[in-house]
Design a protein around this motif. Structure first.
Motif, PDB file in Angstrom:
ATOM      1  N   GLU A 238     -44.878   6.104  36.261  1.00  0.00           N
ATOM      2  CA  GLU A 238     -45.997   5.473  36.965  1.00  0.00           C
ATOM      3  C   GLU A 238     -47.261   6.298  36.760  1.00  0.00           C
TER       4      GLU A 238
ATOM      5  N   HIS B 235     -39.980   7.956  37.461  1.00  0.00           N
ATOM      6  CA  HIS B 235     -38.953   7.241  38.226  1.00  0.00           C
ATOM      7  C   HIS B 235     -37.731   7.062  37.327  1.00  0.00           C
TER       8      HIS B 235
ATOM      9  N   GLN C 283     -35.457   4.053  37.661  1.00  0.00           N
ATOM     10  CA  GLN C 283     -36.012   2.791  37.156  1.00  0.00           C
ATOM     11  C   GLN C 283     -36.383   2.898  35.672  1.00  0.00           C
ATOM     12  N   ASN C 284     -36.161   4.075  35.094  1.00  0.00           N
ATOM     13  CA  ASN C 284     -36.468   4.359  33.693  1.00  0.00           C
ATOM     14  C   ASN C 284     -37.922   4.048  33.337  1.00  0.00           C
ATOM     15  N   ASN C 285     -38.836   4.449  34.250  1.00  0.00           N
ATOM     16  CA  ASN C 285     -40.255   4.250  33.959  1.00  0.00           C
ATOM     17  C   ASN C 285     -41.079   5.425  34.470  1.00  0.00           C
TER      18      ASN C 285
ATOM     19  N   SER D 104     -46.802   1.041  36.011  1.00  0.00           N
ATOM     20  CA  SER D 104     -45.559   1.643  35.536  1.00  0.00           C
ATOM     21  C   SER D 104     -45.291   1.196  34.122  1.00  0.00           C
ATOM     22  N   LEU D 105     -44.917   2.147  33.279  1.00  0.00           N
ATOM     23  CA  LEU D 105     -44.612   1.891  31.876  1.00  0.00           C
ATOM     24  C   LEU D 105     -43.228   2.437  31.561  1.00  0.00           C
ATOM     25  N   PRO D 106     -42.553   1.876  30.558  1.00  0.00           N
ATOM     26  CA  PRO D 106     -41.220   2.372  30.197  1.00  0.00           C
ATOM     27  C   PRO D 106     -41.265   3.847  29.790  1.00  0.00           C
ATOM     28  N   ALA D 107     -40.334   4.625  30.314  1.00  0.00           N
ATOM     29  CA  ALA D 107     -40.270   6.055  29.988  1.00  0.00           C
ATOM     30  C   ALA D 107     -40.034   6.270  28.507  1.00  0.00           C
ATOM     31  N   SER D 108     -39.423   5.305  27.835  1.00  0.00           N
ATOM     32  CA  SER D 108     -39.140   5.439  26.399  1.00  0.00           C
ATOM     33  C   SER D 108     -40.413   5.586  25.568  1.00  0.00           C
ATOM     34  N   GLU D 109     -41.560   5.100  26.073  1.00  0.00           N
ATOM     35  CA  GLU D 109     -42.826   5.238  25.348  1.00  0.00           C
ATOM     36  C   GLU D 109     -43.291   6.688  25.251  1.00  0.00           C
TER      37      GLU D 109
END
Length: 163
Positions: free
Chosen positions: A120, A113, A116-118, A129-134
């Protein structure tokens, strides 16, 4: 006659080499994921090979089963990961499990997503859902995971005094 035999041998070798599978760089799959709108770090660094068919069905072979410590989760990767890749998502996923509290759950799908910068992660009909930065950098694979006892976990949470 010798020239035609050499020509036939050359054509046979050239045809054989063109039909032989070409070695796949292990990092190609990490380059491929962003072209499908997914972060490169969804898969660990131990990719041995991968295949992707025209309908999006894929298979990734790792050098062995492994564990990855993401910032918020411990994840187990089987040596074979399969699924169906389409833009922004992976469905029919097998070969990945995440540890939630004391239970390993099978990840069945992944949806990006970007608005939403995440990312799922689907576990059956449930999702997180977790942050995409991870998942921007490619994580290292570990062959085992250290298991801390309950006292170590409790002392870290300051629930047990250390003696």
């Amino acid at each position: 006659m010798a020239n035609s035999a050499s020509l036939v041998a050359f054509i046979t070798v050239a045809l054989f080499l063109s039909l032989a599978p070409t070695p796949i760089r292990s990092d190609e799959v990490h380059d491929l994921l962003p072209t499908y709108g997914l972060p490169a770090g969804l898969l660990p660094d131990a990719v041995k090979s991968h295949s992707l068919s025209d309908d999006g069905t894929f298979e990734v072979q790792l050098t062995s089963n492994c564990y990855v410590h993401f910032p918020t989760n411990l994840v187990y990767f089987s040596s074979t990961i399969k699924g169906k890749l389409s833009y922004g998502q992976i469905s029919d996923l097998s070969g990945i499990q995440a540890k939630k509290l004391f239970v390993w759950v099978t990840v069945t799908g992944i949806v990006a997503h970007p608005d939403q910068n995440n990312v799922e992660f689907q576990v059956g009909f449930l999702s997180e859902s977790l942050p995409a930065s991870e998942f921007q950098s490619i994580p290292p694979c570990k062959s085992s995971v250290s298991c801390r006892g309950a006292s170590a976990i409790l002392s870290q949470a300051n629930l047990v005094s250390e003696s």
